[in-house]
Design an enzyme around this catalytic site. Sequence first.
Site, mmCIF file in Angstrom:
data_model
loop_
_atom_site.group_PDB
_atom_site.id
_atom_site.type_symbol
_atom_site.label_atom_id
_atom_site.label_comp_id
_atom_site.label_asym_id
_atom_site.label_seq_id
_atom_site.Cartn_x
_atom_site.Cartn_y
_atom_site.Cartn_z
ATOM 1 N N HIS A 71 -1.782 50.778 -65.287
ATOM 2 C CA HIS A 71 -1.599 51.675 -64.149
ATOM 3 C C HIS A 71 -1.815 53.130 -64.523
ATOM 4 O O HIS A 71 -2.451 53.875 -63.801
ATOM 5 C CB HIS A 71 -0.182 51.537 -63.612
ATOM 6 C CG HIS A 71 0.004 50.298 -62.832
ATOM 7 N ND1 HIS A 71 1.197 49.645 -62.741
ATOM 8 C CD2 HIS A 71 -0.866 49.572 -62.118
ATOM 9 C CE1 HIS A 71 1.048 48.580 -62.001
ATOM 10 N NE2 HIS A 71 -0.194 48.513 -61.615
ATOM 11 N N GLU A 83 -26.065 39.718 -65.322
ATOM 12 C CA GLU A 83 -24.936 40.068 -66.198
ATOM 13 C C GLU A 83 -24.544 38.908 -67.106
ATOM 14 O O GLU A 83 -23.580 39.002 -67.855
ATOM 15 C CB GLU A 83 -23.745 40.574 -65.388
ATOM 16 C CG GLU A 83 -23.362 39.729 -64.212
ATOM 17 C CD GLU A 83 -22.258 40.364 -63.354
ATOM 18 O OE1 GLU A 83 -21.614 41.323 -63.786
ATOM 19 O OE2 GLU A 83 -22.042 39.861 -62.244
ATOM 20 N N ASP A 136 -20.490 43.123 -68.097
ATOM 21 C CA ASP A 136 -20.403 41.696 -68.427
ATOM 22 C C ASP A 136 -21.524 41.272 -69.366
ATOM 23 O O ASP A 136 -21.315 40.450 -70.247
ATOM 24 C CB ASP A 136 -20.450 40.851 -67.145
ATOM 25 C CG ASP A 136 -19.086 40.803 -66.488
ATOM 26 O OD1 ASP A 136 -18.108 40.572 -67.210
ATOM 27 O OD2 ASP A 136 -19.005 41.024 -65.267
ATOM 28 N N CYS A 153 -25.895 48.835 -62.869
ATOM 29 C CA CYS A 153 -24.650 49.314 -62.266
ATOM 30 C C CYS A 153 -23.446 49.162 -63.190
ATOM 31 O O CYS A 153 -22.319 49.395 -62.788
ATOM 32 C CB CYS A 153 -24.392 48.632 -60.930
ATOM 33 S SG CYS A 153 -24.224 46.848 -61.072
HETATM 34 C C1 PEP Z 1 -20.820 44.727 -64.694
HETATM 35 O O1 PEP Z 1 -20.444 43.637 -65.117
HETATM 36 O O2 PEP Z 1 -21.504 45.526 -65.354
HETATM 37 C C2 PEP Z 1 -20.446 45.154 -63.332
HETATM 38 C C3 PEP Z 1 -20.933 46.253 -62.811
HETATM 39 O O3 PEP Z 1 -19.563 44.385 -62.654
HETATM 40 P P1 PEP Z 1 -17.980 44.386 -62.897
HETATM 41 O O4 PEP Z 1 -17.665 45.515 -63.832
HETATM 42 O O5 PEP Z 1 -17.384 44.549 -61.559
HETATM 43 O O6 PEP Z 1 -17.778 43.031 -63.488
HETATM 44 MG MG MG Z 2 -19.695 42.157 -63.750
#
Ligand code: PEP
Ligand code: MG
Length: 580
Positions: free
Chosen positions: A193, A438, A462, A509
């Site tokens: 948190h 991913e 990931d 992303c």
């Molecule tokens: C990722 O895995 O890079 C991603 C953007 O998704 P998350 O972090 O939500 O798993």
């Molecule tokens: Mg991910």
Amino acid sequence: MTLSCQGIGINTSREVAIGEAYLLNHGVAEISMREISEDQIQGEIERFQDAVKTTTNHLREVRDQIPGDTALDISEFIDTHLLMLEDVAISQAAIGLIRENRYSAEWALQVRRDELVRVFDEMDDPYLRTRKDDVDHVVGQIQFVLAGGQPTNHDNLKGRVIVARDLTPAETIMMKNQGVAAFVTEFGGPLSHTAILARSLGIPAVVGIHQATTLFRQGETLVVDGAQGVVLADPTERILYHYRERITARQKREADLRRQVDLPTMTMDGFHIYLHANIELPEDIEITLENRADGVGLFRTEFLYMNRPDPPSEEEQLEVYLAAVKGLKGIPITIRTLDLGVDKTTGSMSDSGCMPAVNPALGLRAIRLCLKEPELFLPQLRAILRASAEGPVRLMIPMLSGLQELQQVLNLIERTKSELSRQHLQYDHLIPIGGMIEIPAAAIAAKAFAKQLDFLSIGTNDLIQYTLAVDRMDEEVNFLFEPLHPAVLYLIQNTINAADQAGIPVSMCGEMAGDPRYTRLLIGMGLREMSMHPSALLETREVIRHCHLTDLQVRTETYFRQLESHTDSNALFEELFNPH
Ligand code: PEP
Ligand code: MG
């Protein structure tokens, strides 16, 4: 002599702070078993109820003092605690123990706390495991009152560095309102948190410094370096000078970046790079627009499903998605379908009635869960499709691993579209459907995925965890989480090439996209679209405006050629992409 301690840095936009240490001591002594006599039971129950009431009133006061412009998730922390105070799982169960076992209020609460924490500890899901902090915070606050303490606001915290074993969300918020400089805690990882709140509130923090409350002295000067995860106590004049310079440089840089916000995101040789934002809550839209994102490259929808007994209905989701579409004023939004494991779905293991997954990261997560539970997935698909009638929406599937799975999803989307058409409900018939790359298998077979999808997005968080077999939440192995590992870079390159060959856009992303140290390499590898936390947009834009794409292509070729033979690939990387 300066003492230097390493913890986990919470890289907020302000990064560094200097201030006097303020040691927070919650002062609850060790609780031991105490029995009461039969005729004390009623009085003990009332004492317990009074303590719960005092704690509740204090939390309500805190909630009322949260400024209106504070992100919604912050007040939700307080709401969760208020709900827990009313919840039978804590209060009623403790009263039951006082009545039936003749336990003292403190001991009854402690026994109940231990039972609940055991359940959370058995959960494999790292996010849910952090929810046990909620139990601890709530129980800790009641016990503090039972021990005769008054939940008060601490005075004179302005400019101080708060050092605590752990902080409750209420404390964190109150302290932010009082202008604290930074937080240092003994407990907590990147998902705790304190970490989440510090990030949202923009306060430098270092968590996970074991024994911080005994290592640091009340009133001594601390330097908190949230970027490096370091806290320096009793710094020399030279160290202070260095950090003061850094703070001044940072402030100047922020002002400079803000002035450049309207300049195009273009390299010096005229190539446009598209910068998108990752958002989790509708509140993030404001900064997305302020920092001139070209769109939202990742709208994580998990928060809609958390901390509630039932999943959100189609209409409830539609309302959230439409608000986002409208709020974004015409820039596109990529809505990612649910990425939860089975135990995250309802926020409660007992509700779901499922056994904890053997290994949730490799288990029934994201699209796997959605395909297994269409009643969970279809309302979301319908809501996303319906939102696409009102503005530019893209739909993105997380955690794809195989083509059969992809085919199943595409079939479901087609079926949902037909159903909406039959019901005369509007949607964008050409809504782009994309997939997250991913899982290493998907990155290796990216060509096949690219043939069937309208866009790809590389989820490096990931992808790195699965490629290197490093749990992204595990503090013990975090140091092995290496975006520049050659295997990771080859997978990223393969995905970019596959998308290029198929003529579809590819974005990234994961966190790597928002780290300006990697921007030049990624551009050199052919990435033209990146999606990141909105606070990272300005800095990334500036890096892009100062680079020369064709030069970066040459540097990238050199880097890949030398990667395996070079003894210090990090030095090579810095030399080629971040020379000073
Ligand atoms: C990722 O895995 O890079 C991603 C953007 O998704 P998350 O972090 O939500 O798993
Ligand atoms: Mg991910």
